[in-house]
Design a protein around this motif. Structure first.
Motif, PDB file in Angstrom:
ATOM      1  N   LYS A 103      -0.503  -2.807  11.515  1.00  0.00           N
ATOM      2  CA  LYS A 103      -1.913  -2.827  11.934  1.00  0.00           C
ATOM      3  C   LYS A 103      -2.125  -3.537  13.277  1.00  0.00           C
ATOM      4  CE  LYS A 103      -3.243  -3.048   7.089  1.00  0.00           C
ATOM      5  NZ  LYS A 103      -3.602  -3.952   5.992  1.00  0.00           N
ATOM      6  N   ASP A 138      -7.583  -3.240   1.765  1.00  0.00           N
ATOM      7  CA  ASP A 138      -8.400  -2.765   2.883  1.00  0.00           C
ATOM      8  C   ASP A 138      -9.627  -2.011   2.391  1.00  0.00           C
ATOM      9  OD1 ASP A 138      -6.553  -3.791   4.631  1.00  0.00           O
ATOM     10  OD2 ASP A 138      -5.326  -1.993   4.565  1.00  0.00           O
ATOM     11  N   ASP A 146      -6.934  -1.137  -3.287  1.00  0.00           N
ATOM     12  CA  ASP A 146      -6.255  -1.552  -2.062  1.00  0.00           C
ATOM     13  C   ASP A 146      -7.098  -2.561  -1.290  1.00  0.00           C
ATOM     14  OD1 ASP A 146      -5.149  -1.488   0.699  1.00  0.00           O
ATOM     15  OD2 ASP A 146      -3.838   0.008  -0.207  1.00  0.00           O
ATOM     16  N   SER A 200       0.840  -1.215   0.000  1.00  0.00           N
ATOM     17  CA  SER A 200       0.000   0.000   0.000  1.00  0.00           C
ATOM     18  C   SER A 200       0.865   1.251   0.000  1.00  0.00           C
ATOM     19  CB  SER A 200      -0.913   0.029   1.233  1.00  0.00           C
ATOM     20  OG  SER A 200      -1.806  -1.044   1.207  1.00  0.00           O
TER      21      SER A 200
HETATM   22 MG   LIG Z   1      -1.963  -2.632   2.346  1.00  0.00          MG
END
Ligand SMILES: [Mg+2]
Ligand SMILES: Nc1ncnc2c1ncn2[C@@H]1O[C@H](COP(=O)(O)OP(=O)(O)OP(=O)(O)O)[C@@H](O)[C@H]1O
Length: 199
Positions: free
Chosen positions: A144, A64, A62, A41
């Motif tokens: 994350k 997400d 992407d 990303s």
């Molecule tokens: Mg990513």
């Protein structure tokens, strides 16, 4: 899925080539694959910004983001991951028809799923970029916080921990994010793309 044989495609007056000529570059899909936290990303969005500033038609798909909408109904189980990739590939193919350079940033851990993406999009329009970084480094980055949760068993089917990652056998470009700075990775990816989409 073969589609309904009774439905014929309507041929529009504006071809993909017409659009590409207006925009001054070809369209194609650049498919970023790699572990979570490898940098897909970060690189894809930085490249998008640079190409956009150069007035190119470019769009990041992407992982997400699509899971909030187009693929919100899908889990991370193997069949759902395949369906996730299939839907994205079909949408990216439409964007290519619309002369957009597509940057697809998905873990896409299975060789067979990426092969399916290549088949849907077409060999001439598909480039695979392997964003590679040792699992230990990705886990240390833990952007994350999901690696920690996966190690604790709170997330199932987590790539690299409890689900497999199959590295590309013959990627078009390899980016080693533990060895290169972000700027170096972005420049290399951008130059690769520019070379492939020039008319
Ligand atoms: Mg990513
Ligand atoms: N050369 C590099 N290229 C890209 N990212 C880098 C590089 N060096 C360090 N990083 C860092 O690595 C992290 C990569 O996170 P990023 O969210 O881009 O990963 P991802 O591959 O998209 O993961 P996910 O599959 O979970 O979405 C960022 O914190 C970024 O700043």
């Amino acid at each position: 899925m073969s589609g309904n044989k009774n439905i014929q495609k309507f041929r529009g007056e504006v071809s993909r080539e017409d659009r590409e000529n207006i925009h001054g570059h070809r369209a194609a899909v650049f498919w970023f694959t790699g572990l979570s936290g490898s940098g897909k990303s970060t690189i894809a969005h930085a490249v998008e910004k640079e190409l956009f500033d150069d007035l190119m038609r470019v769009y990041v798909f992407d992982g997400d983001n699509v899971r909030h909408g187009l693929c919100a109904d899908l889990s991370f189980a193997p069949t759902a991951r395949t369906e996730n990739i299939r839907r994205i590939s079909e949408v990216a193919k439409l964007f290519v028809e619309n002369s957009t350079v597509c940057l697809c940033a998905f873990i896409s851990p299975l060789l067979s799923d990426r092969q399916m993406a290549r088949e849907i999009i077409g060999d001439n329009d598909f480039y695979e970029i392997f964003v590679t970084c040792p699992l230990e480094v990705c886990e240390e980055r833990d952007v994350k916080g999901f690696y920690k949760m996966a190690r604790e068993g709170k997330i199932k089917n987590y790539t690299g921990i409890s689900a497999p990652y199959e590295a590309p056998e013959n990627p078009d470009l390899i980016v080693e994010t533990d060895k290169e700075t972000l700027e170096e990775s972005v420049t290399r990816v951008k130059e690769f793309i520019l070379q492939k989409v020039k008319i």
